[in-house]
Design an enzyme around this catalytic site. Structure first.
Site, short mmCIF file in Angstrom:
data_model
loop_
_atom_site.label_atom_id
_atom_site.label_comp_id
_atom_site.label_asym_id
_atom_site.label_seq_id
_atom_site.Cartn_x
_atom_site.Cartn_y
_atom_site.Cartn_z
N PRO A 18 -3.62 -2.48 3.61
CA PRO A 18 -3.98 -3.08 2.32
C PRO A 18 -4.70 -4.41 2.56
CG PRO A 18 -1.63 -3.36 2.75
CD PRO A 18 -2.17 -2.50 3.84
N MET A 19 -5.88 -4.57 1.95
CA MET A 19 -6.68 -5.78 2.16
C MET A 19 -7.24 -6.24 0.83
SD MET A 19 -8.62 -4.83 5.76
CE MET A 19 -8.84 -3.09 5.37
N GLN A 71 0.78 -0.92 -2.68
CA GLN A 71 1.46 -2.12 -2.18
C GLN A 71 1.74 -3.07 -3.34
OE1 GLN A 71 -0.09 -5.59 0.18
NE2 GLN A 71 1.25 -4.74 1.76
N CYS A 101 1.83 -11.36 3.55
CA CYS A 101 0.68 -12.16 3.16
C CYS A 101 1.03 -13.65 3.15
CB CYS A 101 0.17 -11.73 1.79
SG CYS A 101 -1.28 -12.65 1.24
N LYS A 140 5.98 -3.97 4.58
CA LYS A 140 5.01 -4.52 5.54
C LYS A 140 5.37 -5.98 5.79
CE LYS A 140 0.10 -4.74 6.73
NZ LYS A 140 -0.04 -6.16 7.10
N GLY A 214 -5.01 -6.78 15.13
CA GLY A 214 -5.85 -6.82 16.31
C GLY A 214 -6.31 -5.48 16.84
N GLY A 235 -6.77 -2.68 10.13
CA GLY A 235 -7.25 -3.49 9.02
C GLY A 235 -8.75 -3.66 9.04
N ARG A 236 -9.20 -4.84 9.48
CA ARG A 236 -10.61 -5.21 9.33
C ARG A 236 -11.57 -4.26 10.04
NH1 ARG A 236 -9.90 -11.09 11.46
NH2 ARG A 236 -8.03 -10.09 12.29
#
Length: 337
Positions: A18-19, A71, A101, A140, A214, A235-236
């Protein structure tokens, strides 16, 4: 264990994190075209927004995106339970509680990573949410915050939520510093500790543990699964280079037969979706902003990004812009073949 929960657990062998501002419904639709099996997560939706604010539009999604996990952010057990019910009614496959977060806005609401300081409260939240819905409730988290010792804090945190009935957890293998680092810096500066997360699997063999943080390529995800972890959350990299992470995922992570998906195929499959969005009053750039990294590292990628970035905000523009950008990519591929 119910079939829905079992299939979501299987899907969580590889998930897209989730971003905020990124994993909206348009992004998830694109990612689902690249992988049929990966588990997708919504952006964090706050329980107060749903329960007190009535912002049910935040739960809108396309059935084609599923399986999708919702989320939630919050710290009031009763309110989270109500929000979880709303999420279940909307068709989500899993309810996930954000305990990772580190942003100031999230801290001021007493949720996110700050909840690592209060595992008892998190356990209460899990208990209430599990009683409210017939879905998997997951958490998370980080390995700790600020000056906490992760070797002490993380096992205690996990033991409390496991006792509350949590069967799956996603661990971002970094501390979060609630003061002194920005959310962006918190994704890069605190060192990763994959070994600690792997030790948690030894301490909690029945807990399904996904590792996050990472992870930049699919080979790395495969290695972490081979090392004994149950799942990998990307993620990214999944956002900025989605084809690199997702196109081969169904074959390499989930063992499915058949050819891998392609970025070109996903673009063509997005065209009817884009037309539908525009016909409902949407804007092209709301979708194409998530497509900029599809051809990362390939000939013509810069032209693809420039065409979409500069053109998608122009009035009256439609899917023909995307088709033109795709033609340029295919022409660049022929030149370098």
């Amino acid at each position: 264990m119910k079939q829905g929960i079992r299939s979501t657990t299987d899907a969580s062998r590889l998930s897209v994190a989730p971003m905020m501002d990124w994993t909206d419904r348009h992004c998830r639709y694109l990612h689902r075209l690249l992988s049929r099996h990966v588990l997708l997560y919504t952006e964090m939706v706050t329980a107060p927004a749903l329960v007190r604010g009535g912002a049910l539009h935040l739960l809108e999604h396309n059935q084609e995106e599923r399986p999708v996990a919702l989320q939630l952010g919050g710290s009031d057990p009763k309110e989270l339970a109500q929000a979880a019910r709303l999420g279940a009614a909307a068709g989500y496959a899993e309810i996930n509680l954000n305990c990772g977060c580190p942003s100031d806005r999230v801290q001021s609401g007493t949720f996110g990573a700050i909840l690592m300081r209060d595992p008892g409260l998190v356990a209460q939240c899990v208990t209430e949410m599990r009683e409210a819905v017939d879905l998997d409730v997951t958490v998370k988290c980080r390995i700790g915050v600020d000056d906490q010792d992760p070797e002490e804090v993380l096992p205690e945190f996990l033991s409390r939520i496991v006792a509350a009935g949590c069967e799956r957890v996603q661990i971002h293998a970094r501390k979060a510093w609630l003061q002194g680092l920005s959310p962006k810096e918190n994704r890069d500066i605190p060192p990763l500790d994959y070994d600690l997360v792997q030790r948690m699997k030894g301490l909690f063999p029945n807990l399904h543990i996904s590792i996050n943080g990472g992870i930049t390529h699919l080979d790395q995800a495969v290695s972490l699964l081979d090392a004994g972890l149950d799942g990998v959350m990307v993620g990214r990299a999944a956002y900025h280079q989605p084809a690199d992470i997702l196109c081969a995922a169904d074959r390499r992570i989930f063992g499915t037969k058949g050819p891998d998906s392609t970025a070109e195929g996903a673009v063509r499959a997005m065209l009817p979706y884009i037309e539908g969005h525009l016909s409902n009053g949407g804007r092209l750039n709301q979708i194409t902003r998530h497509m900029l990294g599809l051809f990362a590292g390939r000939p013509g990628a810069r032209s693809w990004r420039r065409t979409l970035s500069e053109g998608a905000t122009q009035p009256g523009v439609g899917p023909e812009l995307v088709e033109r950008a795709l033609s340029d990519i295919e022409a660049a591929a022929r030149v370098t073949a």
